[in-house]
Write an enzyme that holds these catalytic residues in place. Sequence first.
Site, PDB file in Angstrom:
ATOM      1  CG  ASP A 504      -2.093   0.867   1.141  1.00 34.18           C
ATOM      2  OD1 ASP A 504      -2.244   1.562   0.127  1.00 34.18           O
ATOM      3  OD2 ASP A 504      -2.899   0.876   2.097  1.00 34.18           O
ATOM      4  CD  GLU A 507      -0.178   6.369  -2.953  1.00 39.18           C
ATOM      5  OE1 GLU A 507      -1.097   5.641  -3.350  1.00 39.18           O
ATOM      6  OE2 GLU A 507       0.220   6.377  -1.770  1.00 39.18           O
ATOM      7  CG  ASP A 569      -8.362   3.806   0.141  1.00 39.23           C
ATOM      8  OD1 ASP A 569      -8.232   2.574   0.062  1.00 39.23           O
ATOM      9  OD2 ASP A 569      -7.556   4.552   0.731  1.00 39.23           O
TER      10      ASP A 569
END
Length: 725
Positions: A504, A507, A569
Amino acid sequence: MNGIRHFPYGTDPYASCGYDRIPLHPSEGQLVTVRCTAEDAAEPPVLELRTDSGEQELAGTPDPEYGKGCFRFSFGPFHAGERVRYRIAAGENQTDFFPFTVWQVVPFERFGSVLAEPDAVSLSCCFQGGYQLALKVCRKDNGFSVTSAGTEAAANGGGSAELRLPGGSCFAFASSGARAELLGPDGAVLLSFRGASLELEGNRIARLHLNFWAKGRGFYGFGEKFDRVNQKGLKPKNIVYEHFTRQGEHTYFPVPWIFTEAGWGMYWASDCTADFDLSREQDSSAELQIDAETGPEGFPAFYVLIGSPAELLGDFQKLTGPCALPPEWAFGPWMSANGWNTQQEALEQVRRMKQERIPATVMVLEAWSDETTFYIFNGARYQPKPGGVFHYSDFSFDPDGPWPDPKRMTEILRENGIHLVLWQIPALKNTAENFSEQLELDKREAVENGYCVKNADGTPYRIPERWFAGSLVPDFTNPKASEWWLEKRRYLVEELHVEGFKTDGGEFIYDPDTRFFNGKTGAEMRNPYPAAYSAAYYCFLQAAGHGGITFSRAGYAGAQKSPMHWAGDQISTFGEMRSQLRAGLSVGLSGVPFWGFDLAGFAGDLPGTELYLRAAEMAAFSPVMQFHSEPRSGQFGDDRRRSFINDRSPWNMAKVNDTPEILSVYRDYANLRMKLLPYIWQEAQNCAATGRPLLCHLVYDYPGDENVLNLEDEYLFGRELLVAP
């Protein structure tokens, strides 16, 4: 910053974050806006401006649109090459000086000389003020590449040339009229150069602007796009950005790749940020503008390819790397929820799965770790040690703790045919509340050995704001740093048989001036960093011999070499379900065949029965079939039921919605998924070999059918199944 917050680069590439500089790199003639926050200032802050021509002070103007205590300053414009510095003061507090040098703009004037060779054409490009750039156009298998040959160009003698391409197409150039065109087999113009300008920092090309006329009714690619599959009429950005739910034009996963049904494609082979503009459109064409930063390498290479969508994606895969094939078990149904934070709760899901006769082949555990090191089970007792390389025998577990016997738990999962995937994050966490001696050892070692991303001055870079603010970021371009990081996780793979990592985040590179071990800056690494992170994990798993997977949210060109990926998400609404399908279709047309989504959303109020079952049906015919949910106290947790279980498991959804048929319908589709596994596995192998998306937009097979150009609610799952969610 002593109470004043100002990051010139900001944290949002789409709009001001309220404490940035716009533009970040001013060019001659541009006005500059600087924003800061100084919430506790008794008086408005003052900006001290120093330029080559003098000094001045500017008073801040309140800018409540961007929040309480936000102030703005406007100044400029400046001359090319002018050196500017400024700092902001509020009372006794002040920032350091922030410098920039004004870039020079040089418009394209004409082509100069042309030199035809057997498999190439050399071009001389002349810009205003005498600046010259030499380009080389080289024939490739199904197209051509354009690369810089330096700033020393040949004489301005003019001329013309043609570069014949496979299938009867050609690249035609003539200095007269500044003509540079790609012609199809029938002689029709597919792509035509219409002008350019450069922005120079000294003699280096820092940014460039290119204009083309481009044939096409549909313009596809650009990575994972949530707003529309056909990007004609829009302005897609090529920049990695984490945006929580309702992504719109934002994307975790950009790819600088574009193609049309008209038979051509372009790969902008640069890791730097770029803006594409297709807003000036006509029925069968559009003006294509590329506004791109370049990094230290200057003019980046780009490739123009010819062929059908199938041929284009196959050739694009050859440029960016072969697609890795996940193991067959990865295509079965998955189970996941962030709320499973104990061994008891994880195994309860296995019990319910068996009780309800619902198959699953993968379990993802997110809330398994200590939330500090992210490689040690929560509640484990151990002696902290330098290096952080443990064996399972180094840990002891409280029988009444959250994970009393992880090894036995993983054995039970394997006995039930379930493969374990554990959540990860590329950060050495900034912990103010949950102190961990092992984490402090890790952070000290990372800094002392240069294993972290660095600021321009050599100090460790920390995530400035947003998710995991203040944390250090491991530098996966450093082989020793990757080895140091992954060896801590070896016991998970070799002793507990973990077969995948949910990689995950990633960024986290906001500052373009950061420095990496490979010599590149943040301007060059923001986009490829997530792919480098997941690739390190994927190679680690393959070397361990398990044939495991990564499951990544963010990515970039070439990320298909480390499968699999998911859409990030979204909240539980039909609108978000539609955006998820658009994302899957577009990322598939961008070279990434193995992708999934959180069925019926991840966040907010639990989905209604109709949404849940529609999403489950779509997931059954997607590369990854999985349900997942946010933390039970998440950002969008239902305010009316904060203590409730928000799992999107079919048994919990049947209970919460008081709809028992959810179980039977989900069971039917999960069993159908298992029956389809031989077909899915066959098609996955074909996808890995050819670049075909497993969830495939119909333009791939039917580019001549106008009915499919804007289609966003049908697709082919493999080559035989047509799906209409």
